[in-house]
Design a protein around this motif. Structure first.
Motif, PDB file in Angstrom:
ATOM      1  N   UNK A  48      81.775  57.734  66.384  1.00 40.45           N
ATOM      2  CA  UNK A  48      80.340  57.945  66.208  1.00 40.45           C
ATOM      3  C   UNK A  48      79.902  57.249  64.923  1.00 40.45           C
ATOM      4  N   UNK A  49      78.617  57.016  64.816  1.00 37.96           N
ATOM      5  CA  UNK A  49      78.080  56.497  63.560  1.00 37.96           C
ATOM      6  C   UNK A  49      78.242  57.559  62.484  1.00 37.96           C
ATOM      7  N   UNK A  50      78.683  57.148  61.309  1.00 35.11           N
ATOM      8  CA  UNK A  50      78.896  58.108  60.224  1.00 35.11           C
ATOM      9  C   UNK A  50      77.618  58.870  59.893  1.00 35.11           C
ATOM     10  N   UNK A  51      76.469  58.256  60.155  1.00 35.31           N
ATOM     11  CA  UNK A  51      75.189  58.906  59.874  1.00 35.31           C
ATOM     12  C   UNK A  51      74.955  60.125  60.758  1.00 35.31           C
ATOM     13  N   UNK A  52      75.721  60.253  61.852  1.00 35.73           N
ATOM     14  CA  UNK A  52      75.568  61.413  62.735  1.00 35.73           C
ATOM     15  C   UNK A  52      76.245  62.658  62.167  1.00 35.73           C
ATOM     16  N   UNK A  53      77.091  62.483  61.161  1.00 38.09           N
ATOM     17  CA  UNK A  53      77.741  63.627  60.532  1.00 38.09           C
ATOM     18  C   UNK A  53      76.796  64.279  59.531  1.00 38.09           C
ATOM     19  N   UNK A  54      76.943  65.586  59.373  1.00 39.86           N
ATOM     20  CA  UNK A  54      76.124  66.290  58.390  1.00 39.86           C
ATOM     21  C   UNK A  54      76.494  65.829  56.986  1.00 39.86           C
ATOM     22  N   UNK A  55      75.587  66.035  56.053  1.00 41.80           N
ATOM     23  CA  UNK A  55      75.905  65.849  54.646  1.00 41.80           C
ATOM     24  C   UNK A  55      76.895  66.945  54.265  1.00 41.80           C
ATOM     25  N   UNK A  56      78.124  66.551  53.962  1.00 41.22           N
ATOM     26  CA  UNK A  56      79.196  67.522  53.778  1.00 41.22           C
ATOM     27  C   UNK A  56      78.916  68.495  52.637  1.00 41.22           C
ATOM     28  N   UNK A  57      78.374  67.991  51.541  1.00 44.81           N
ATOM     29  CA  UNK A  57      78.121  68.857  50.390  1.00 44.81           C
ATOM     30  C   UNK A  57      77.035  69.880  50.705  1.00 44.81           C
ATOM     31  N   UNK A  58      75.964  69.446  51.377  1.00 47.65           N
ATOM     32  CA  UNK A  58      74.890  70.379  51.724  1.00 47.65           C
ATOM     33  C   UNK A  58      75.357  71.393  52.766  1.00 47.65           C
TER      34      UNK A  58
END
Length: 239
Positions: A176-186
């Motif tokens: 998947x596009x990395x942009x589809x992952x949530x912001x890990x820190x948030x």
């Protein structure tokens, strides 16, 4: 300390503690070949407990995992690292995934790559793997992130496996596009994170349950007279 920092600190401490408890070295034990081109095998602890189960093309299995050989330390480190990152999370999907992680995680890595060099790189990369969430068609689903790379256009891609919320099972890996992952820190900043002691006990609980599932107690078959005198003490399988 932020919640994200609390999670990172917890993971580091849990990882160190479980590393000390891990029963090493594991060794490779082949199971009967199911077909002429497939090889099933287990990674087994010195106590005889099956720690990981895999089935690969025979050529790949023989190249990467020779029968009766000792499992290298970085493989054990990878499994422990993932367990330490999973245990502090209370979400049901991740908690249900722990038994799968303890037995099937290396199978997933092999689904991602068949290259010896890339496999070694993935297992030794301290940034991976990690639990996260991915946006698929507007729905955020729990997942594992195995690896990240750039495609031919320079866009960042991630190799992931979605986790079934109910069973905890892995889906087949996908890119998947990395942009589809949530912001890990948030995302981690908004999670309820267990303490170090709670997380260690969570791993111990699931490891112990897995260990017990592989041990079966055999009872002597009672005589008919014993069964009649003590009907609750044992059962008769046949008369």
């Amino acid at each position: 300390m932020t919640n994200y920092e609390h999670y990172q600190s917890t993971v580091e401490q849990v990882n160190r503690a479980i590393q000390k408890e891990a029963n090493a070295p594991w060794y490779i034990e082949y199971r009967p070949v199911t077909t002429s081109v497939r090889q099933a095998f287990d990674l087994v602890s010195p106590a005889g407990i099956v720690c990981q189960q895999l089935e690969l093309d025979a050529a790949v299995a023989h190249a990467h995992w020779p029968e009766k050989s000792a499992v290298e330390q970085h493989v054990l480190d990878y499994v422990v690292r993932g367990a330490a990152r999973l245990a502090p999370l209370r979400q049901t999907a991740f908690r249900n995934n722990i038994p799968q992680w303890l037995t099937q995680s290396l199978q997933q890595v092999h689904h991602v790559t068949g290259s010896s060099e890339r496999l070694l790189s993935m297992l030794n990369d301290p940034a991976f793997p990690y639990p996260s969430q991915v946006n698929l068609d507007g729905i955020y689903l729990p997942c594992w992130v195995w690896h990240a790379s750039e495609d031919e256009t320079g866009a960042s891609q991630a190799s992931i496996s979605v986790i079934d919320r109910r069973t905890g099972y892995f889906s087949a890996p996908r890119s998947v596009a990395a942009a589809q992952l949530v912001d890990q820190e948030k995302w981690l900043g908004a999670q309820v994170i267990d303490s170090v002691d709670e997380s260690i006990e969570t791993i111990r609980y699931y490891v112990d349950a897995h260990r017990r599932s592989q041990h079966h107690v055999d009872f002597d078959e009672p005589s008919i007279s014993e069964a009649l005198r003590h009907p609750c003490a044992a059962t008769l399988s046949r008369l």
